[in-house]
Design a protein around this motif. Structure first.
Motif, PDB file in Angstrom:
ATOM      1  N   TRP A  43       0.992  -0.830   0.004  1.00 50.50           N
ATOM      2  CA  TRP A  43       0.243   0.021   0.149  1.00 50.50           C
ATOM      3  C   TRP A  43       0.921   1.519  -0.075  1.00 50.50           C
ATOM      4  CZ3 TRP A  43      -4.105   2.912  -1.386  1.00 50.50           C
ATOM      5  CH2 TRP A  43      -4.024   3.540  -0.766  1.00 50.50           C
ATOM      6  N   ARG A  50      -1.165  -1.004  -7.450  1.00 52.53           N
ATOM      7  CA  ARG A  50      -2.281  -1.330  -8.003  1.00 52.53           C
ATOM      8  C   ARG A  50      -1.285  -1.583  -9.909  1.00 52.53           C
ATOM      9  NH1 ARG A  50      -6.516   1.017  -8.811  1.00 52.53           N
ATOM     10  NH2 ARG A  50      -6.816   2.099 -10.490  1.00 52.53           N
ATOM     11  N   GLU A  51       0.176  -1.805  -8.836  1.00 54.95           N
ATOM     12  CA  GLU A  51       0.654  -2.080 -10.419  1.00 54.95           C
ATOM     13  C   GLU A  51       1.399  -3.280 -10.122  1.00 54.95           C
ATOM     14  OE1 GLU A  51       3.213   1.145 -11.001  1.00 54.95           O
ATOM     15  OE2 GLU A  51       1.768   2.483 -12.063  1.00 54.95           O
ATOM     16  N   TYR A  72     -11.051  -3.426   6.590  1.00 54.83           N
ATOM     17  CA  TYR A  72     -10.619  -1.760   5.898  1.00 54.83           C
ATOM     18  C   TYR A  72     -10.013  -1.999   4.728  1.00 54.83           C
ATOM     19  CZ  TYR A  72      -9.535   2.314   3.335  1.00 54.83           C
ATOM     20  OH  TYR A  72      -9.286   3.456   2.758  1.00 54.83           O
ATOM     21  N   GLN A  76     -11.595  -3.714   1.268  1.00 50.23           N
ATOM     22  CA  GLN A  76     -11.839  -2.376   0.819  1.00 50.23           C
ATOM     23  C   GLN A  76     -10.397  -1.404  -0.027  1.00 50.23           C
ATOM     24  OE1 GLN A  76     -13.338   1.198   1.778  1.00 50.23           O
ATOM     25  NE2 GLN A  76     -14.293   0.143   3.684  1.00 50.23           N
ATOM     26  N   VAL A  77      -9.652  -1.523   0.349  1.00 54.06           N
ATOM     27  CA  VAL A  77      -7.975  -1.376  -0.225  1.00 54.06           C
ATOM     28  C   VAL A  77      -7.737  -2.195  -1.394  1.00 54.06           C
ATOM     29  CG1 VAL A  77      -6.025   0.091   0.096  1.00 54.06           C
ATOM     30  CG2 VAL A  77      -7.702   0.886   2.299  1.00 54.06           C
ATOM     31  N   ARG A  80      -9.793  -3.286  -4.581  1.00 52.00           N
ATOM     32  CA  ARG A  80      -9.703  -1.837  -4.833  1.00 52.00           C
ATOM     33  C   ARG A  80      -8.916  -1.727  -5.897  1.00 52.00           C
ATOM     34  NH1 ARG A  80     -10.036   2.926  -1.561  1.00 52.00           N
ATOM     35  NH2 ARG A  80      -8.440   3.100  -1.830  1.00 52.00           N
ATOM     36  N   GLU A  81      -7.322  -1.696  -5.341  1.00 52.92           N
ATOM     37  CA  GLU A  81      -6.142  -0.918  -6.196  1.00 52.92           C
ATOM     38  C   GLU A  81      -5.778  -2.141  -6.938  1.00 52.92           C
ATOM     39  OE1 GLU A  81      -4.312   1.870  -4.814  1.00 52.92           O
ATOM     40  OE2 GLU A  81      -6.698   1.964  -4.551  1.00 52.92           O
ATOM     41  N   ARG A  83      -7.690  -3.789  -8.924  1.00 50.46           N
ATOM     42  CA  ARG A  83      -8.274  -3.738  -9.946  1.00 50.46           C
ATOM     43  C   ARG A  83      -9.525  -5.021  -9.952  1.00 50.46           C
ATOM     44  NH1 ARG A  83      -5.448   0.297 -13.579  1.00 50.46           N
ATOM     45  NH2 ARG A  83      -3.240  -0.250 -12.751  1.00 50.46           N
ATOM     46  N   ASP A 108      -7.064  -4.496 -15.528  1.00 48.42           N
ATOM     47  CA  ASP A 108      -6.439  -4.116 -16.169  1.00 48.42           C
ATOM     48  C   ASP A 108      -5.326  -5.244 -16.594  1.00 48.42           C
ATOM     49  OD1 ASP A 108      -5.082  -4.705 -13.260  1.00 48.42           O
ATOM     50  OD2 ASP A 108      -3.392  -3.556 -13.949  1.00 48.42           O
TER      51      ASP A 108
ATOM     52  N   ALA B 235       7.801  -2.527 -11.535  1.00 51.41           N
ATOM     53  CA  ALA B 235       6.882  -1.986 -11.892  1.00 51.41           C
ATOM     54  C   ALA B 235       7.470  -1.318 -13.183  1.00 51.41           C
ATOM     55  CB  ALA B 235       5.631  -1.888 -11.556  1.00 51.41           C
ATOM     56  N   ARG B 242       4.184  -1.730 -21.635  1.00 54.13           N
ATOM     57  CA  ARG B 242       2.498  -0.820 -21.998  1.00 54.13           C
ATOM     58  C   ARG B 242       2.337   0.549 -22.568  1.00 54.13           C
ATOM     59  NH1 ARG B 242      -1.968  -2.175 -18.742  1.00 54.13           N
ATOM     60  NH2 ARG B 242      -1.737  -4.261 -18.088  1.00 54.13           N
ATOM     61  N   ASP B 249      -2.022   2.830 -18.976  1.00 55.47           N
ATOM     62  CA  ASP B 249      -3.012   3.005 -18.753  1.00 55.47           C
ATOM     63  C   ASP B 249      -3.234   4.088 -17.594  1.00 55.47           C
ATOM     64  OD1 ASP B 249      -1.390   0.957 -17.001  1.00 55.47           O
ATOM     65  OD2 ASP B 249      -3.448   0.382 -16.288  1.00 55.47           O
ATOM     66  N   ARG B 259     -10.521   7.746  -6.020  1.00 51.47           N
ATOM     67  CA  ARG B 259     -10.878   6.454  -5.466  1.00 51.47           C
ATOM     68  C   ARG B 259     -10.211   6.428  -4.352  1.00 51.47           C
ATOM     69  NH1 ARG B 259      -6.359   5.118  -8.411  1.00 51.47           N
ATOM     70  NH2 ARG B 259      -4.583   4.287  -7.438  1.00 51.47           N
ATOM     71  N   SER B 261      -9.748   6.865  -0.492  1.00 52.66           N
ATOM     72  CA  SER B 261     -11.341   6.378   0.824  1.00 52.66           C
ATOM     73  C   SER B 261      -9.751   6.920   1.936  1.00 52.66           C
ATOM     74  CB  SER B 261     -11.553   5.050   0.792  1.00 52.66           C
ATOM     75  OG  SER B 261     -10.577   3.689   1.051  1.00 52.66           O
ATOM     76  N   ARG B 318       2.510   6.927 -14.087  1.00 45.47           N
ATOM     77  CA  ARG B 318       1.112   6.073 -14.566  1.00 45.47           C
ATOM     78  C   ARG B 318       0.371   7.168 -13.402  1.00 45.47           C
ATOM     79  NH1 ARG B 318      -0.855   3.024 -12.399  1.00 45.47           N
ATOM     80  NH2 ARG B 318      -2.579   3.096 -13.634  1.00 45.47           N
ATOM     81  N   GLU B 319      -0.254   7.126 -12.618  1.00 46.02           N
ATOM     82  CA  GLU B 319      -0.232   7.884 -11.759  1.00 46.02           C
ATOM     83  C   GLU B 319      -0.138   8.504  -9.942  1.00 46.02           C
ATOM     84  OE1 GLU B 319      -3.836   5.216  -9.472  1.00 46.02           O
ATOM     85  OE2 GLU B 319      -1.932   3.841 -10.032  1.00 46.02           O
TER      86      GLU B 319
END
Lengths: 314, 407
Positions: A43, A50-51, A72, A76-77, A80-81, A83, A108, B235, B242, B249, B259, B261, B318-319
């Motif tokens: 995280w 995410r990656e 949590y 959730q996290v 979501r991350e 995807r 993705d 990564a 990509r 992306d 997004r 939280s 990318r973000e």
């Protein structure tokens, strides 16, 4: 069909020790050869949640959260991350400590992701707590005459947190191996501050159910229990407090056997892990007659370098 | 070339025993076929047909095209993988044409020199890796071909058997005597090297330009190279690939903030529909090349580019990363305050000293300022003098309280 194991954990912007157990468990599992690829994602560190999936090329990915309880982050996290767009916590069909696995396609990468419950609620985590007691006492037969305190955060932030603590305390007690077993908490009764009030026996092993050593396990808990007035000055293992010998174990997640729990999670989710579970159990066990000298946690327990982070809430 | 390599070439040409993901020999300008008349051997420079096995061997021996084919199509394979593409980059070989190669690689323009990985998708990221023809690459690899990736210097060389070996070291140590560097062979050793900077401080951002030196991976194979690079910079190979193939992306600021939280959910409230200056400031603070070796590709949203430069990094960002989001949380709170008017008196030099001190902290220059260099506006004695003069006992600048009485 190749398969990958991805361990996901919190990590830290401030404390490099946060990710150390994750890397070590990944290395242990990698060495078994059970997976074509073993990767880690965080995280707060890199690769990010995410990656992380794109760092493995396998089609089948088993994701195991190195978290203690369902809540949590796991609900959730992480989904979501990663995807996992179809994620629905109901798919785990959990009572708060019984999440096993739910399978999705990552939006993705198109990989099939088997999203497992956290290591902290797996039944074999009980074995890690016991192993932690063996490690900290340097005695593979430790039990008779010893008490065990399983320590958690408490319910302040997450009711499932206390459920996991109770679950494992009950299971350790049910083994009948230790003279006394209690679940204790940082922010509710029974509080870890009063640890010596809860045990008749002199020797008490205190095992915090945390994934990594950080602010709570290195500073808060040692000071709260009276092991030391100032965590920076350190303490002994065992340390004498109110006539008791407190064997403070530090975060359970640093115990090498935790790698086995991650493997079991993946195996429960359908991964072919061959003999890896047995291999890890054997490779990480405490050698009999290996006792002697100062035990490592005495020095590891000192966070005197000012690097320990305080990011427990984020 | 040894017998094993020649046998592989013959087997591939006759479609026997070839790796099933890429039958035949038709690669980087080399074509070899087996017909009823014997073997056909074709490169951009030469065409021959009706060859006996012995004649084919004569042609294949010492052919850079055959060496090239054997390494990429027999040893590496792994088509369409980021790791293969990354190793192609390390010797200036075409990447996108290679990745997209299905059936159309047989016409004359398969010459590697015609395809430039850098211009196929409009990316300017790979200006350091021009693509070269197979004979050029073969010759250059004998001397060693150098590319850079963040703060990594990668040197590819031709091994005796025609495969490649790679050396990785810090870019600032290109000329360092290897005897002064610690050698490593396990890619995972990069984890420990990357953990702390040269002053032993924890590096929370792997792509911060603070990688310490003193080490070397002297002799990696292609998989070891990819693993090592991905351990230093997680990564980045996947995201660069990509981008090369037009599939990056990007999540812009608005997407990423939207997004969040938990404790980070508050960052959404920083976008107040009053422009995006605040995001310019974030990018200038955190994403400048002086702070991160990634090239920022994310913008405010998909219609609104930021005004600050994304940098020249070889690989894309990318973000907004977790460091940016965590800092933005703090700024969201700070920037919710209303400005106040405070009245101080400063000499012109004192004003400039405050500005220089802020600059010194922002540029990470504090530790370079010599103790007795009182000419430097950010010198410690100078700062202490100003504090002694201007602060009251409660630490208020000019004796002016931060919280001013109403009215």
């Amino acid at each position: 069909m190749s398969q990958a194991l991805v361990l996901v954990a919190h990590g830290s912007h401030l404390n490099p020790d946060s990710s150390t157990p994750t890397y070590e468990h990944a290395d242990t599992i990698r060495d078994t050869g059970a997976f074509d690829e073993v990767a880690t994602g965080f995280w707060k560190e890199e690769p990010s949640l995410r990656e992380v999936l794109r760092t493995v090329e396998s089609d089948e990915v088993y994701v195991v959260p190195l978290f203690i309880s369902e809540g949590y982050f796991t609900e959730q996290v992480i989904p979501r991350e990663l995807r996992l767009d179809e994620w629905d916590v109901a798919d785990w069909d959990s009572d708060g400590i019984s999440a096993d696995v739910a399978t999705y396609t990552a939006e993705d990468t198109g990989q099939t992701v088997h999203y497992c419950g956290p290591v902290g609620t797996h039944r074999t985590m009980t074995d890690v707590i016991v192993r932690r007691a063996e490690t900290v006492t340097d005695d593979p037969a430790v039990g008779e005459g010893f008490g065990v305190a399983v320590v958690g955060h408490g319910t302040e932030r997450n009711e499932n947190s206390a459920k996991a603590i109770q679950y494992h305390a009950d299971r350790v007690r049910d083994t009948g191996r230790f003279s006394e077993v209690r679940d204790l908490y940082m922010d509710e009764d029974p509080e870890v501050d009063d640890v010596t009030d809860f045990f008749e026996v002199t020797d008490v092993v205190v095992v915090p159910l945390f994934v990594a050593d950080g602010y709570h396990t290195k500073e808060d808990i040692p000071e709260d229990m009276g092991l030391t007035d100032d965590y920076r000055t350190g303490y002994d293992v065992p340390e004498t407090v109110d006539g008791h010998q407190i064997w403070y174990a530090g975060a359970v997640g640093t115990e090498p056997l935790l790698a086995d729990v991650a493997l079991e999670r993946a195996a429960d989710a359908g991964a072919d892990v061959g003999s890896a579970v047995a291999d890890v159990r054997e490779a990480t066990q405490v050698a009999a007659g290996d006792a002697g000298g100062d035990h490592a946690p005495a020095s590891e327990g000192r966070a005197d370098d000012g690097r320990a982070g305080t990011e427990a809430d984020d | 070339m040894d017998d094993r390599q020649f046998d592989a070439l013959v087997a591939a040409a006759s479609d026997a025993a070839v790796p099933d993901d890429r039958p035949g020999v038709d690669f980087d300008g080399l074509r070899v076929d087996q017909t009823d008349d014997g073997f056909a051997f074709e490169t951009p420079e030469t065409t021959a047909t009706g060859l006996s096995r012995g004649e084919l061997r004569d042609r294949a021996d010492d052919s850079p095209y055959v060496r090239n084919w054997f390494f990429w199509e027999w040893t590496v394979r792994s088509h369409d993988s980021p790791r293969r593409a990354f190793c192609r980059r390390a010797e200036g070989a075409p990447i996108v044409a290679d990745a997209a190669d299905d059936a159309d690689g047989s016409d004359g323009d398969a010459d590697a020199g015609d395809a430039d990985a850098g211009d196929t998708d409009g990316s300017d990221a790979d200006s350091d890796t021009e693509s070269h023809s197979v004979p050029e690459r073969d010759a250059a690899l004998r001397e060693g071909m150098v590319t850079e990736w963040g703060q990594l210097r990668i040197e590819a060389t031709l091994a005796a058997d025609g495969t490649r070996r790679y050396e990785v070291r810090h870019v600032d140590e290109a000329d360092a005597d290897p005897a002064t560097l610690t050698d490593h062979d396990d890619p995972l050793d990069a984890r420990e090297i990357a953990e702390r900077d040269a002053r032993d401080r924890y590096r929370p951002l792997k792509t911060a330009p603070t990688l310490a030196g003193g080490w070397r991976f002297p002799d990696l194979d292609w998989q070891g190279l990819a693993r090592t690079v991905e351990t230093f910079y997680p990564a980045t190979v996947a995201n660069w690939y990509r981008e090369q193939t037009g599939e990056l992306d990007v999540d812009h600021w608005r997407d990423t903030v939207g997004r969040q939280s938990g404790i980070y959910g508050v960052v959404k409230t920083w976008d107040r529909g009053e422009g995006y200056d605040h995001v310019n400031w974030v990018a200038e603070a955190c994403c400048d090349d002086s702070q991160c070796v990634k090239r920022r590709e994310w913008q405010y949203d998909d219609e609104t580019d930021l005004d600050v430069d994304g940098g020249d990094g070889a690989f894309p960002c990318r973000e907004p990363c977790s460091v940016v989001v965590a800092a933005a949380r703090k700024w969201t709170r700070l920037e919710s305050e209303q400005p106040e008017t405070y009245e101080f008196e400063l000499t012109p030099s004192e004003k400039e000293q405050l500005e220089a001190t802020l600059d010194a902290v922002a540029d990470g220059r504090v530790d370079e300022i010599r103790e007795a260099d009182v000419k430097d506006d950010a010198n410690r004695y100078r700062a202490r003098f100003l504090r002694a003069k201007l602060f009251d006992d409660d630490g208020n600048l000019g004796g002016v309280p931060t919280d001013q009485p109403e009215g």
